[in-house]
Design a protein around this motif. Structure first.
Motif, PDB file in Angstrom:
ATOM      1  N   ALA A 158     -51.701  92.233  64.415  1.00  0.00           N
ATOM      2  CA  ALA A 158     -50.513  92.013  63.592  1.00  0.00           C
ATOM      3  C   ALA A 158     -50.327  90.520  63.371  1.00  0.00           C
ATOM      4  O   ALA A 158     -50.883  89.693  64.099  1.00  0.00           O
ATOM      5  CB  ALA A 158     -49.286  92.622  64.246  1.00  0.00           C
ATOM      6  N   ILE A 159     -49.552  90.205  62.342  1.00  0.00           N
ATOM      7  CA  ILE A 159     -49.323  88.808  61.979  1.00  0.00           C
ATOM      8  C   ILE A 159     -47.827  88.534  61.948  1.00  0.00           C
ATOM      9  O   ILE A 159     -47.034  89.329  61.429  1.00  0.00           O
ATOM     10  CB  ILE A 159     -49.923  88.496  60.595  1.00  0.00           C
ATOM     11  N   THR A 160     -47.431  87.392  62.528  1.00  0.00           N
ATOM     12  CA  THR A 160     -46.069  86.906  62.392  1.00  0.00           C
ATOM     13  C   THR A 160     -46.145  85.402  62.151  1.00  0.00           C
ATOM     14  O   THR A 160     -47.239  84.855  61.982  1.00  0.00           O
ATOM     15  CB  THR A 160     -45.214  87.253  63.628  1.00  0.00           C
ATOM     16  N   HIS A 161     -44.989  84.725  62.116  1.00  0.00           N
ATOM     17  CA  HIS A 161     -44.978  83.299  61.785  1.00  0.00           C
ATOM     18  C   HIS A 161     -43.906  82.571  62.581  1.00  0.00           C
ATOM     19  O   HIS A 161     -42.869  83.153  62.924  1.00  0.00           O
ATOM     20  CB  HIS A 161     -44.691  83.084  60.285  1.00  0.00           C
ATOM     21  N   THR A 162     -44.189  81.297  62.857  1.00  0.00           N
ATOM     22  CA  THR A 162     -43.126  80.444  63.376  1.00  0.00           C
ATOM     23  C   THR A 162     -42.145  80.174  62.240  1.00  0.00           C
ATOM     24  O   THR A 162     -42.417  80.476  61.072  1.00  0.00           O
ATOM     25  CB  THR A 162     -43.675  79.108  63.910  1.00  0.00           C
ATOM     26  N   ASN A 163     -40.997  79.583  62.554  1.00  0.00           N
ATOM     27  CA  ASN A 163     -39.953  79.313  61.557  1.00  0.00           C
ATOM     28  C   ASN A 163     -39.223  78.032  61.931  1.00  0.00           C
ATOM     29  O   ASN A 163     -39.495  77.444  62.994  1.00  0.00           O
ATOM     30  CB  ASN A 163     -39.001  80.512  61.476  1.00  0.00           C
ATOM     31  N   PRO A 164     -38.312  77.559  61.078  1.00  0.00           N
ATOM     32  CA  PRO A 164     -37.611  76.301  61.392  1.00  0.00           C
ATOM     33  C   PRO A 164     -36.935  76.293  62.760  1.00  0.00           C
ATOM     34  O   PRO A 164     -36.916  75.255  63.444  1.00  0.00           O
ATOM     35  CB  PRO A 164     -36.587  76.195  60.256  1.00  0.00           C
ATOM     36  N   LYS A 165     -36.393  77.434  63.197  1.00  0.00           N
ATOM     37  CA  LYS A 165     -35.760  77.479  64.511  1.00  0.00           C
ATOM     38  C   LYS A 165     -36.790  77.248  65.611  1.00  0.00           C
ATOM     39  O   LYS A 165     -36.547  76.508  66.572  1.00  0.00           O
ATOM     40  CB  LYS A 165     -35.063  78.825  64.719  1.00  0.00           C
ATOM     41  N   THR A 166     -37.954  77.872  65.461  1.00  0.00           N
ATOM     42  CA  THR A 166     -39.048  77.666  66.425  1.00  0.00           C
ATOM     43  C   THR A 166     -39.393  76.187  66.510  1.00  0.00           C
ATOM     44  O   THR A 166     -39.524  75.617  67.599  1.00  0.00           O
ATOM     45  CB  THR A 166     -40.308  78.447  65.996  1.00  0.00           C
ATOM     46  N   HIS A 167     -39.529  75.560  65.355  1.00  0.00           N
ATOM     47  CA  HIS A 167     -39.934  74.161  65.305  1.00  0.00           C
ATOM     48  C   HIS A 167     -38.874  73.255  65.916  1.00  0.00           C
ATOM     49  O   HIS A 167     -39.205  72.270  66.583  1.00  0.00           O
ATOM     50  CB  HIS A 167     -40.220  73.754  63.863  1.00  0.00           C
TER      51      HIS A 167
END
Length: 626
Positions: free
Chosen positions: A244-253
């Motif tokens: 499966a694929i997910t992504h980091t986001n501004p909150k993660t960063h």
């Protein structure tokens, strides 16, 4: 026959990782009496980092190791739970076979192969010293069992030399999580006054797959028509799964950015250089500040485990920060970390201290393979292990070393890069590193290397027969394509774009036309229909690239001649007329052993190469090198 008729040389391989098992297997197949020394026999074949084999450039190395009778390809096909051919939409030269592994199935397959190899004995112990006699290796000292005589030793220590694990401010001595580092051996190497340094690599936190919300994530299934990693395999042997694929986001960063000071890499605790092409989440956010999202591949670690490897977020941040940034990611809001991610720092030897057989020039009888040479990755390690294992035996029995050329194998490209250029970061194989990519494809690795393996008696009858069958099928297909004469009318009806000249053409001529596929022509040439898909695909590639391949073949021959032009160590490069002072300094620093290596020195020009060649010719006529 290259096997020893009387006394078998005794070879000691230090370390049971990917380089170690290939070195031990290759040395045994070459006729050696091999002892594989490892701290834990049940850790042989363990995948320390990502649960996958192959990839871009790396898949080529796996195929080459397999073509020479190595372990990795077959073991991977016994453990493969998802296959993907990377770069499928691009040209065949840059396509890379890759398979997701069941860690336990892969480990078992490797251990089974080691156990089944005649002439190979596993010893559970630790090598703490070398024994030398007459300026070369004559044995090793084991921590528990004392002296072990050998004709050659191969070091494949991975990340264990003075290994230190970093998790935030916490430091743990270890070669990998839960295993002790090799400190006495590292101290012994420093006493040899070898050029050594520190590198680092990292791994992400392992997640409990039961706590991931898979329904919210994009599924990534494997290929419908999987491409195997071994030439002996026809289909997967294990159940196939989806990732499966997910992504980091501004909150993660934001979370990572706010805690960079607590990262081992950013706090100054780590001096080693990490791999630029496999950056940590800290590096990604620091180096790519304009991006607010990075892709993460969620890769199950096996069929009988709930562990998941989140490929793309390796880290050395403290555990509490890891929990926070992981749970900021879509689908991972409730994810439980089973094992924290960490960075690991370790010693390596500058590979410029080696010759092209991977033997230490300053201590004959000692070969180095794998991460100790500054590389990263299972596949790079396995390929070096293969080469070191063969050459340790050949040296012991007085046979010329076996050297892969840049023109015949990615293994040759890698080794030449290492010994001529050294490393400034962990070395990773890419197809872009090879000048002759069109002829160094993954699909023809057996055609390039298996004849050599047959000549040196390195492979069994099953592999020989598989190879001969493939050659027979290719030859049959080539004959059909070259001898068939197809009318313009039939070709146009099959979808081939032709001008109305009325001429007949062979199948090979039609395949060379851009956009024409072998599937279009097969109905016109029934004799092709009985050939396997992979044979038809290779025939299509040969037809498309025939003109380019001819040119590359000529270029390869020219490079082979250059590679065969040695630069004597006593040649005073500072005295070569026609070179700039800066270039002379670089040549003195890198000390190329051949004209081909000199060509790779930064700033080298054709005029500079000609100046060196002229100096060599003048020296040969006068009988001097000074």
């Amino acid at each position: 026959m290259f096997h020893v008729k009387h006394r078998k040389p005794k070879i000691v391989v230090v370390g049971g990782g990917h380089a170690g098992v290939e070195a031990a297997s290759a040395a045994a197949r070459a006729g050696g009496d091999v002892f594989l020394v490892t701290l834990k026999a049940d850790a042989i074949g363990v995948m320390s980092c990502n649960p996958a084999i192959g990839g871009l450039g790396k898949g080529h190395l796996v195929r080459e190791v397999d073509a020479m009778g190595g372990i990795m390809g077959e073991a991977a096909d016994k453990g493969g739970i998802q296959y993907r051919l990377l770069n499928r939409r691009k040209g065949p030269a840059v396509q890379g076979p890759r398979a997701q592994m069941d860690r336990e199935l892969y480990r078992k397959a490797v251990q089974d192969a080691v156990s089944a190899q005649p002439g190979l004995t596993v010893i559970e112990d630790q090598v703490v010293d070398f024994v030398t006699e007459g300026g070369r290796i004559s044995g090793v000292t084991l921590a528990s069992q004392g002296h072990l005589h050998c004709d050659a030793a191969i070091l494949t220590t991975g990340t264990f030399l003075n290994g230190v694990i970093h998790i935030g401010e916490r430091q743990i001595a270890g070669g990998r999580m839960g295993e002790s580092p090799s400190i006495p051996l590292a101290e012994r190497l420093y006493k040899l006054n070898l050029p050594m340094g520190r590198l680092k690599t990292g791994t992400p936190p392992r997640l409990d797959g039961r706590t991931i919300d898979w329904d919210r994530l994009e599924q990534q299934p494997g290929d419908v028509d999987p491409v195997m990693l071994s030439f002996l395999s026809s289909k997967p042997s294990a159940k196939q799964i989806s990732c499966a694929i997910t992504h980091t986001n501004p909150k993660t960063h934001d979370i990572v950015r706010e805690n960079l000071g607590r990262s081992a890499m950013y706090s100054g605790n780590i001096s080693g250089v990490g791999p630029r092409y496999c950056p940590s989440i800290e590096d990604k956010i620091g180096r790519f500040a304009d991006k607010d999202s990075h892709q993460i591949f969620l890769e199950p670690e096996g069929l009988q485990t709930d562990l998941v490897y989140p490929n793309g977020i390796s880290t050395s941040l403290p555990e509490d920060v890891q929990v926070a940034y992981v749970r900021s990611i879509v689908g991972l809001e409730d994810a439980r970390i089973v094992q924290p991610g960490y960075a690991i720092e370790y010693d390596y030897v500058d590979p410029r201290a080696l010759d092209r057989s991977l033997q230490l020039e300053s201590l004959p009888g000692l070969w180095l393979a794998g991460q100790i040479n500054g590389t990263t990755g299972y596949e790079e390690a396995a390929a070096q292990g293969l080469l070191a294992g063969l050459n340790a035996v050949y040296s012991a029995i007085g046979t010329d070393p076996f050297i892969f050329s840049r023109t015949e194998a990615y293994i040759g490209v890698m080794v030449d890069d290492l010994v001529s250029r050294g490393v400034s970061e962990p070395y990773r194989m890419f197809t872009s590193r090879a000048e002759f990519r069109l002829q160094l494809r993954a699909d023809n690795a057996d055609q390039r290397l298996t004849p050599v393996a047959i000549e040196r008696d390195l492979i069994d009858e099953r592999r020989k027969q598989t190879f001969r069958t493939k050659l027979d099928q290719l030859e049959a297909g080539r004959k059909v394509l070259s001898e068939s004469q197809l009318s313009q009318k039939d070709a146009i009806e099959a979808g081939v774009p032709l001008s109305a000249d009325g001429a007949k053409r062979s199948g090979a001529d039609l395949l060379a036309i851009a956009g024409v596929t072998i599937d279009q022509l097969t109905p016109l040439m029934p004799d092709l229909t009985g050939l396997p898909t992979e044979i038809l695909t290779q025939l299509e590639r040969e037809a498309v690239y025939t003109h380019y391949l001819d040119r590359q073949t000529r270029d390869a021959e020219r490079l082979r001649k250059e590679e065969g032009t040695p630069i004597p160590p006593e040649l005073d490069l500072m005295s070569v007329q026609g070179l700039s002072h800066e270039l002379k300094q670089k040549l003195r620093q890198h000390r190329p052993k051949t004209l081909a290596q000199a060509a790779k020195v930064e700033g080298m020009t054709p005029a500079g190469l000609n100046a060196i060649l002229l100096r060599l010719r003048v020296g040969s006529r006068t009988g001097t090198n000074a």
